[in-house]
Design a protein around this motif. Sequence first.
Motif, PDB file in Angstrom:
ATOM      1  N   ILE A  76       0.820  -1.206   0.000  1.00  0.00           N
ATOM      2  CA  ILE A  76       0.000   0.000   0.000  1.00  0.00           C
ATOM      3  C   ILE A  76       0.861   1.267   0.000  1.00  0.00           C
ATOM      4  CG2 ILE A  76      -0.292   0.031   2.517  1.00  0.00           C
ATOM      5  CD1 ILE A  76      -2.948   1.084  -0.020  1.00  0.00           C
ATOM      6  N   LEU A  77       1.996   1.222   0.679  1.00  0.00           N
ATOM      7  CA  LEU A  77       2.859   2.412   0.741  1.00  0.00           C
ATOM      8  C   LEU A  77       3.475   2.732  -0.612  1.00  0.00           C
ATOM      9  CD1 LEU A  77       4.608   1.817   4.179  1.00  0.00           C
ATOM     10  CD2 LEU A  77       2.502   3.044   3.692  1.00  0.00           C
ATOM     11  N   SER A  78       3.877   1.720  -1.343  1.00  0.00           N
ATOM     12  CA  SER A  78       4.440   1.981  -2.674  1.00  0.00           C
ATOM     13  C   SER A  78       3.350   2.397  -3.653  1.00  0.00           C
ATOM     14  CB  SER A  78       5.210   0.770  -3.190  1.00  0.00           C
ATOM     15  OG  SER A  78       4.372  -0.349  -3.276  1.00  0.00           O
ATOM     16  N   ALA A  79       2.122   1.934  -3.457  1.00  0.00           N
ATOM     17  CA  ALA A  79       1.008   2.397  -4.295  1.00  0.00           C
ATOM     18  C   ALA A  79       0.748   3.882  -4.048  1.00  0.00           C
ATOM     19  CB  ALA A  79      -0.244   1.581  -4.010  1.00  0.00           C
ATOM     20  N   ILE A  80       0.844   4.306  -2.791  1.00  0.00           N
ATOM     21  CA  ILE A  80       0.682   5.726  -2.456  1.00  0.00           C
ATOM     22  C   ILE A  80       1.796   6.537  -3.101  1.00  0.00           C
ATOM     23  CG2 ILE A  80       0.772   7.400  -0.560  1.00  0.00           C
ATOM     24  CD1 ILE A  80      -0.660   5.271   1.168  1.00  0.00           C
ATOM     25  N   ASP A  81       3.026   6.021  -3.043  1.00  0.00           N
ATOM     26  CA  ASP A  81       4.158   6.718  -3.663  1.00  0.00           C
ATOM     27  C   ASP A  81       3.962   6.889  -5.165  1.00  0.00           C
ATOM     28  OD1 ASP A  81       5.594   7.145  -1.359  1.00  0.00           O
ATOM     29  OD2 ASP A  81       6.789   5.312  -1.568  1.00  0.00           O
ATOM     30  N   GLN A  82       3.524   5.828  -5.828  1.00  0.00           N
ATOM     31  CA  GLN A  82       3.317   5.891  -7.278  1.00  0.00           C
ATOM     32  C   GLN A  82       2.277   6.940  -7.631  1.00  0.00           C
ATOM     33  OE1 GLN A  82       2.233   2.037  -8.708  1.00  0.00           O
ATOM     34  NE2 GLN A  82       4.226   1.117  -8.245  1.00  0.00           N
ATOM     35  N   ALA A  83       1.150   6.926  -6.929  1.00  0.00           N
ATOM     36  CA  ALA A  83       0.079   7.877  -7.216  1.00  0.00           C
ATOM     37  C   ALA A  83       0.526   9.311  -6.917  1.00  0.00           C
ATOM     38  CB  ALA A  83      -1.163   7.528  -6.406  1.00  0.00           C
ATOM     39  N   LYS A  84       1.244   9.505  -5.819  1.00  0.00           N
ATOM     40  CA  LYS A  84       1.720  10.842  -5.462  1.00  0.00           C
ATOM     41  C   LYS A  84       2.703  11.369  -6.490  1.00  0.00           C
ATOM     42  CE  LYS A  84       5.160  11.944  -3.363  1.00  0.00           C
ATOM     43  NZ  LYS A  84       6.413  12.699  -3.617  1.00  0.00           N
ATOM     44  N   ASP A  85       3.611  10.513  -6.953  1.00  0.00           N
ATOM     45  CA  ASP A  85       4.596  10.944  -7.951  1.00  0.00           C
ATOM     46  C   ASP A  85       3.925  11.315  -9.271  1.00  0.00           C
ATOM     47  OD1 ASP A  85       6.605  10.544  -6.123  1.00  0.00           O
ATOM     48  OD2 ASP A  85       7.170   8.565  -6.903  1.00  0.00           O
ATOM     49  N   GLU A  86       2.947  10.518  -9.681  1.00  0.00           N
ATOM     50  CA  GLU A  86       2.230  10.800 -10.926  1.00  0.00           C
ATOM     51  C   GLU A  86       1.442  12.107 -10.822  1.00  0.00           C
ATOM     52  OE1 GLU A  86      -1.280   8.783 -13.657  1.00  0.00           O
ATOM     53  OE2 GLU A  86      -0.122   7.505 -12.311  1.00  0.00           O
ATOM     54  N   LEU A  87       0.776  12.313  -9.694  1.00  0.00           N
ATOM     55  CA  LEU A  87       0.007  13.542  -9.493  1.00  0.00           C
ATOM     56  C   LEU A  87       0.928  14.757  -9.418  1.00  0.00           C
ATOM     57  CD1 LEU A  87      -2.815  14.746  -9.034  1.00  0.00           C
ATOM     58  CD2 LEU A  87      -2.405  14.491  -6.596  1.00  0.00           C
ATOM     59  N   ALA A  88       2.055  14.629  -8.734  1.00  0.00           N
ATOM     60  CA  ALA A  88       3.007  15.739  -8.636  1.00  0.00           C
ATOM     61  C   ALA A  88       3.531  16.114 -10.012  1.00  0.00           C
ATOM     62  CB  ALA A  88       4.161  15.361  -7.711  1.00  0.00           C
ATOM     63  N   GLU A  89       3.797  15.138 -10.855  1.00  0.00           N
ATOM     64  CA  GLU A  89       4.279  15.427 -12.212  1.00  0.00           C
ATOM     65  C   GLU A  89       3.217  16.169 -13.018  1.00  0.00           C
ATOM     66  OE1 GLU A  89       6.714  15.866 -15.329  1.00  0.00           O
ATOM     67  OE2 GLU A  89       7.282  15.089 -13.368  1.00  0.00           O
ATOM     68  N   GLN A  90       1.956  15.753 -12.897  1.00  0.00           N
ATOM     69  CA  GLN A  90       0.878  16.437 -13.610  1.00  0.00           C
ATOM     70  C   GLN A  90       0.727  17.879 -13.125  1.00  0.00           C
ATOM     71  OE1 GLN A  90      -2.785  14.266 -13.388  1.00  0.00           O
ATOM     72  NE2 GLN A  90      -1.862  12.368 -14.146  1.00  0.00           N
ATOM     73  N   LEU A  91       0.772  18.078 -11.812  1.00  0.00           N
ATOM     74  CA  LEU A  91       0.626  19.431 -11.264  1.00  0.00           C
ATOM     75  C   LEU A  91       1.814  20.309 -11.630  1.00  0.00           C
ATOM     76  CD1 LEU A  91      -0.808  18.632  -7.727  1.00  0.00           C
ATOM     77  CD2 LEU A  91      -2.043  19.476  -9.715  1.00  0.00           C
ATOM     78  N   ARG A  92       3.012  19.745 -11.615  1.00  0.00           N
ATOM     79  CA  ARG A  92       4.211  20.502 -11.983  1.00  0.00           C
ATOM     80  C   ARG A  92       4.141  20.910 -13.456  1.00  0.00           C
ATOM     81  NH1 ARG A  92       7.615  16.878 -10.356  1.00  0.00           N
ATOM     82  NH2 ARG A  92       7.356  17.427  -8.188  1.00  0.00           N
ATOM     83  N   THR A  93       3.699  20.004 -14.316  1.00  0.00           N
ATOM     84  CA  THR A  93       3.566  20.311 -15.742  1.00  0.00           C
ATOM     85  C   THR A  93       2.551  21.423 -15.959  1.00  0.00           C
ATOM     86  OG1 THR A  93       4.112  18.029 -16.296  1.00  0.00           O
ATOM     87  CG2 THR A  93       3.020  19.326 -17.991  1.00  0.00           C
ATOM     88  N   LYS A  94       1.420  21.355 -15.273  1.00  0.00           N
ATOM     89  CA  LYS A  94       0.384  22.374 -15.398  1.00  0.00           C
ATOM     90  C   LYS A  94       0.888  23.727 -14.904  1.00  0.00           C
ATOM     91  CE  LYS A  94      -3.877  24.024 -15.665  1.00  0.00           C
ATOM     92  NZ  LYS A  94      -4.175  24.796 -16.837  1.00  0.00           N
ATOM     93  N   LYS A  95       1.613  23.720 -13.781  1.00  0.00           N
ATOM     94  CA  LYS A  95       2.137  24.969 -13.230  1.00  0.00           C
ATOM     95  C   LYS A  95       3.160  25.589 -14.176  1.00  0.00           C
ATOM     96  CE  LYS A  95       4.115  26.815  -8.992  1.00  0.00           C
ATOM     97  NZ  LYS A  95       4.572  26.505  -7.637  1.00  0.00           N
TER      98      LYS A  95
END
Length: 122
Positions: A76-95
């Motif tokens: 579960i912890l690595s699943a959280i990491d994967q989702a957080k990294d993907e979301l951070a990349e999307q938000l960084r790209t948008k910003k």
Amino acid sequence: MQVQTKTTGIALTPDIAAYLEKKTTALERLVSPQAKLYVELARETEHHEKGTIYRAEFNFHSPGKDARAVGESADILSAIDQAKDELAEQLRTKKDKDKTLFRRGAKQVKDYLQSWNPWRGE
């Protein structure tokens, strides 16, 4: 940033909750305080891989921005990491895209104002 957590098929232990809060606070520097993050943590049983697969789904909502990221893993912890990294990349790209568009528009205004001469009668 407001975070709402939902679990399906697993119990939200204090360790998982603390880990999730640590990871979501890392996203706060990329978004406004009015943003909302909906997190769903689930255990999937009918999956193409053997064993228990955990899924972390992050749905981000803010005025002008929406993003979604999913992470799946045997832990579960690595699943959280994967989702957080993907979301951070999307938000960084948008910003970065918003910043680039703002600068491009500001450059066009600056170029126009520099070429404009009030004494020529234009």
